[in-house]
Design an enzyme around this catalytic site. Sequence first.
Site, PDB file in Angstrom:
ATOM      1  N   LYS A  22       0.830  -1.211   0.000  1.00  0.00           N
ATOM      2  CA  LYS A  22       0.000   0.000   0.000  1.00  0.00           C
ATOM      3  C   LYS A  22       0.865   1.262   0.000  1.00  0.00           C
ATOM      4  CE  LYS A  22      -1.349   1.763   3.893  1.00  0.00           C
ATOM      5  NZ  LYS A  22      -1.434   3.036   4.577  1.00  0.00           N
ATOM      6  N   ASN A  23       1.833   1.327   0.900  1.00  0.00           N
ATOM      7  CA  ASN A  23       2.589   2.575   1.045  1.00  0.00           C
ATOM      8  C   ASN A  23       3.484   2.861  -0.158  1.00  0.00           C
ATOM      9  OD1 ASN A  23       1.347   3.098   3.432  1.00  0.00           O
ATOM     10  ND2 ASN A  23       3.047   2.425   4.732  1.00  0.00           N
ATOM     11  N   ARG A  93      -3.007   9.803   4.563  1.00  0.00           N
ATOM     12  CA  ARG A  93      -1.707  10.399   4.803  1.00  0.00           C
ATOM     13  C   ARG A  93      -1.017  10.748   3.476  1.00  0.00           C
ATOM     14  NH1 ARG A  93       0.451  13.238   8.358  1.00  0.00           N
ATOM     15  NH2 ARG A  93       2.688  13.209   8.298  1.00  0.00           N
ATOM     16  N   CYS A 117      -3.798   7.742  10.094  1.00  0.00           N
ATOM     17  CA  CYS A 117      -4.101   7.188  11.416  1.00  0.00           C
ATOM     18  C   CYS A 117      -3.549   8.096  12.497  1.00  0.00           C
ATOM     19  CB  CYS A 117      -3.488   5.798  11.548  1.00  0.00           C
ATOM     20  SG  CYS A 117      -4.403   4.532  10.658  1.00  0.00           S
ATOM     21  N   ARG A 122       2.785  13.601  13.714  1.00  0.00           N
ATOM     22  CA  ARG A 122       2.952  13.517  12.259  1.00  0.00           C
ATOM     23  C   ARG A 122       3.088  14.877  11.545  1.00  0.00           C
ATOM     24  NH1 ARG A 122      -0.301   8.322  10.090  1.00  0.00           N
ATOM     25  NH2 ARG A 122       1.634   8.001   8.992  1.00  0.00           N
ATOM     26  N   ILE A 124       4.765  17.793   8.958  1.00  0.00           N
ATOM     27  CA  ILE A 124       5.299  17.686   7.583  1.00  0.00           C
ATOM     28  C   ILE A 124       6.395  18.730   7.359  1.00  0.00           C
ATOM     29  CG2 ILE A 124       3.261  16.617   6.522  1.00  0.00           C
ATOM     30  CD1 ILE A 124       2.667  19.472   5.353  1.00  0.00           C
ATOM     31  N   ASP A 125       7.019  19.170   8.465  1.00  0.00           N
ATOM     32  CA  ASP A 125       8.048  20.215   8.351  1.00  0.00           C
ATOM     33  C   ASP A 125       9.198  19.812   7.426  1.00  0.00           C
ATOM     34  OD1 ASP A 125       8.381  18.374  10.601  1.00  0.00           O
ATOM     35  OD2 ASP A 125      10.265  19.427  10.958  1.00  0.00           O
ATOM     36  N   ASP A 305       5.246  -0.102  11.952  1.00  0.00           N
ATOM     37  CA  ASP A 305       3.955  -0.626  11.489  1.00  0.00           C
ATOM     38  C   ASP A 305       3.735  -2.088  11.890  1.00  0.00           C
ATOM     39  OD1 ASP A 305       3.349   1.801  10.436  1.00  0.00           O
ATOM     40  OD2 ASP A 305       3.395   1.196   8.338  1.00  0.00           O
ATOM     41  N   ARG A 397      -8.419   0.209   5.244  1.00  0.00           N
ATOM     42  CA  ARG A 397      -7.561   1.200   4.583  1.00  0.00           C
ATOM     43  C   ARG A 397      -6.336   0.536   3.981  1.00  0.00           C
ATOM     44  NH1 ARG A 397      -6.926   6.585   7.935  1.00  0.00           N
ATOM     45  NH2 ARG A 397      -5.551   6.855   6.180  1.00  0.00           N
TER      46      ARG A 397
HETATM   47  C1  UD1 Z   1       5.039   6.355   6.523  1.00  0.00           C
HETATM   48  C2  UD1 Z   1       3.982   5.294   6.403  1.00  0.00           C
HETATM   49  C3  UD1 Z   1       3.579   4.768   7.771  1.00  0.00           C
HETATM   50  C4  UD1 Z   1       4.809   4.313   8.555  1.00  0.00           C
HETATM   51  C5  UD1 Z   1       5.879   5.393   8.555  1.00  0.00           C
HETATM   52  C6  UD1 Z   1       7.180   4.927   9.189  1.00  0.00           C
HETATM   53  C7  UD1 Z   1       2.760   5.990   4.408  1.00  0.00           C
HETATM   54  C8  UD1 Z   1       1.508   6.529   3.847  1.00  0.00           C
HETATM   55  N1  UD1 Z   1       2.819   5.874   5.737  1.00  0.00           N
HETATM   56  O1  UD1 Z   1       4.435   7.429   7.259  1.00  0.00           O
HETATM   57  O2  UD1 Z   1       2.695   3.665   7.588  1.00  0.00           O
HETATM   58  O3  UD1 Z   1       4.420   4.045   9.890  1.00  0.00           O
HETATM   59  O4  UD1 Z   1       6.162   5.814   7.221  1.00  0.00           O
HETATM   60  O5  UD1 Z   1       7.665   3.794   8.548  1.00  0.00           O
HETATM   61  O6  UD1 Z   1       3.663   5.600   3.696  1.00  0.00           O
HETATM   62  N2  UD1 Z   1       8.612  13.453  10.862  1.00  0.00           N
HETATM   63  C9  UD1 Z   1       8.925  14.768  11.164  1.00  0.00           C
HETATM   64  N3  UD1 Z   1       8.718  15.715  10.190  1.00  0.00           N
HETATM   65  C10 UD1 Z   1       8.256  15.400   8.945  1.00  0.00           C
HETATM   66  C11 UD1 Z   1       7.952  14.060   8.646  1.00  0.00           C
HETATM   67  C12 UD1 Z   1       8.143  13.098   9.632  1.00  0.00           C
HETATM   68  O7  UD1 Z   1       9.348  15.071  12.269  1.00  0.00           O
HETATM   69  O8  UD1 Z   1       8.113  16.312   8.119  1.00  0.00           O
HETATM   70  C13 UD1 Z   1       8.802  12.408  11.882  1.00  0.00           C
HETATM   71  C14 UD1 Z   1       7.489  11.725  12.283  1.00  0.00           C
HETATM   72  O9  UD1 Z   1       6.820  12.433  13.282  1.00  0.00           O
HETATM   73  C15 UD1 Z   1       7.991  10.365  12.748  1.00  0.00           C
HETATM   74  C16 UD1 Z   1       9.208  10.105  11.847  1.00  0.00           C
HETATM   75  O10 UD1 Z   1       9.571  11.383  11.311  1.00  0.00           O
HETATM   76  O11 UD1 Z   1       8.433  10.442  14.077  1.00  0.00           O
HETATM   77  C17 UD1 Z   1       8.959   9.140  10.724  1.00  0.00           C
HETATM   78  O12 UD1 Z   1       7.820   9.546   9.990  1.00  0.00           O
HETATM   79  P1  UD1 Z   1       7.690   9.247   8.431  1.00  0.00           P
HETATM   80  O13 UD1 Z   1       8.700   8.225   8.029  1.00  0.00           O
HETATM   81  O14 UD1 Z   1       7.659  10.529   7.691  1.00  0.00           O
HETATM   82  O15 UD1 Z   1       6.260   8.592   8.363  1.00  0.00           O
HETATM   83  P2  UD1 Z   1       5.132   8.852   7.310  1.00  0.00           P
HETATM   84  O16 UD1 Z   1       5.713   9.138   5.948  1.00  0.00           O
HETATM   85  O17 UD1 Z   1       4.108   9.779   7.871  1.00  0.00           O
END
Ligand code: UD1
Length: 431
Positions: A22-23, A93, A117, A122, A124-125, A305, A397
Site C-alpha cells: 500500500k505505502n 496520509r 491514522c 505527524r 510535515i516540516d 507498522d 484502509r
Molecule cells: C510512513 C507510512 C507509515 C509508517 C511510517 C514509518 C505511508 C503513507 N505511511 O508514514 O505507515 O508508519 O512511514 O515507517 O507511507 N517526521 C517529522 N517531520 C516530517 C515528517 C516526519 O518530524 O516532516 C517524523 C514523524 O513524526 C515520525 C518520523 O519522522 O516520528 C517518521 O515519519 P515518516 O517516516 O515521515 O512517516 P510517514 O511518511 O508519515
Amino acid sequence: MDRYIVKGGTPLEGEVEISGAKNAALALLAAAIMTDEDVTIENLPNVRDINVLLQVMGEIGAKINRVNDHKVIINGSTITSYTVDNESIRKIRASYYLLGALLGKYKHAEVALPGGCDIGSRPIDLHIKGFETLGANVSIERGMVSASAEELIGKSIYMDVVSVGATINIMLAAALSGGRCVIENAAKEPHVVDVANMLNSMGASIRGAGTDVIRIRGVEKLHGTVYSVIPDQIEAGTFMMVAAVTGGDITVKNVIPKHLEAITSKLYEIGCSVEEYDDAVRIIGGPRLHSTKITTLPYPGFPTDMQPQIAVTLALAEGTSMVTETIFENRFKYVDELVRMGADIKVEGKTAFITGVEKFSSADVVAPDLRAGAALVMAALAADGYSEITDIKYIKRGYEDFDGKLRGLGAIIREVSDDREAMKFKLKAIG
Ligand code: UD1
C-alpha cells in the site's frame, strides 16, 4: 456498524498470497501523473486508501483507467487543476505525495493537509523544508498546503529525522528540477527504492535509493512506463505473526524475504520455526514462544507498522518482553483493548512491558487504527470463543480482503454490519 466477528482458538494453516505494498503504491500513483504519457501500474492492492487517491487524481483531471482490481492505467496529460481537496483526501496520509508530484511537474500545488491514522503528531516540516530548499515558496493556510516555484533547482538537503514520506516527496519534486539534489540521511525503506525504480523507468536519474544518500539529477521530462508494485512487507509480517500467535503453520507467498529480515529474525528468536524460500516465507508458531526486547526503528530496523502485531504475539509468550516505540508517540492505543482480552501490559513512556499470559479471553474491542486493528484481530484469532472487532474501516484502509485471506487459512471470521447478522453467524458457526 461494520465489524468482524471472530471465533478464535484454532491454529491457522496453509498458504496466503501477499498483495502489493500500500505505502509504495500510494507514492507510485502520485508519481504516475508526472508524465503526459500512459503509466500502467500492476500488483496494485485493492484497499481503501488507494481507491481514495485514485478518485482525487481523477477529480483534478487525470485519466484513470482501472483495468481491474490490481491494475490501473493513468494518464496525467489531462490534469486541469493543481488543487487537491475533498473530504476523503483529508483522511489519508499519502495525499502529501501529490504535493511533490504536482510541484515537480507544474511547479505549483495546493493540497489539503494530510490526515492518516492518529498514531502521533505527524508533522510535515521536513517535506516543506525540502521543497523550500529546492526553491519553492510554501505556505499553510486554512488547512491547505500551497507550494509554488518559478523553477526548482536541486540542492543538498539534510533530513534531521529519517522520514519515509519526506524522502519520497523530495525525490518526486527533484526528479523534474534543474541541477542536482542530494538527500542526506534519507529513509532506506523498500518503498523508497520502489519509487526511485519507477521514476528511473520513466527517465529520471536517481541513484543511491536504499542507502542514506540519494542523488537526483533533475531531468526535463518523464515518459510512460509499466511498473509492478513490490509486495507489502507489513501485510506479510502480519500473516507471519498470525502463524506465531495461533501456533499455526503459514506459508506467506509473493514476498521479498530480504525486506522481512527484521521480522523473521525476531520470530526465530522468540521460538518460531522460520523457512525462507525465493519468494516465500514459512512460519510455524509455538508451542510456547518466549520473551524478547524490541525497539522500532527506520528500515532495516524493526518497523513501527509491525509494533502492535509483535506486541500481541509477545503477550502470549513466556516471560516479560519490552517493546519500545521510537517513531510515533501515540502507538500504544490498542493496549487497553488487549488488556480487556486478558493481556498483562503496562506502558511507561515509550516502552510497553508485556508479561506473557497462557491465553487471551474473547472480548468486544475497538480498532484504534490500521495496524492496531489488525493486531486485535490476531488476538481474537488466538482467544477461545467469540470476539467482535469494531471500527474495521481502519483495517480496510490497508489490508486487502483481510478476512477472506484469514478464512483461506482456516479462520472463523466474518464481516457483519449489525447484531442480527452477528447472531446468525454465531448460530451457524456453532451448528
Ligand atoms: C510512513 C507510512 C507509515 C509508517 C511510517 C514509518 C505511508 C503513507 N505511511 O508514514 O505507515 O508508519 O512511514 O515507517 O507511507 N517526521 C517529522 N517531520 C516530517 C515528517 C516526519 O518530524 O516532516 C517524523 C514523524 O513524526 C515520525 C518520523 O519522522 O516520528 C517518521 O515519519 P515518516 O517516516 O515521515 O512517516 P510517514 O511518511 O508519515
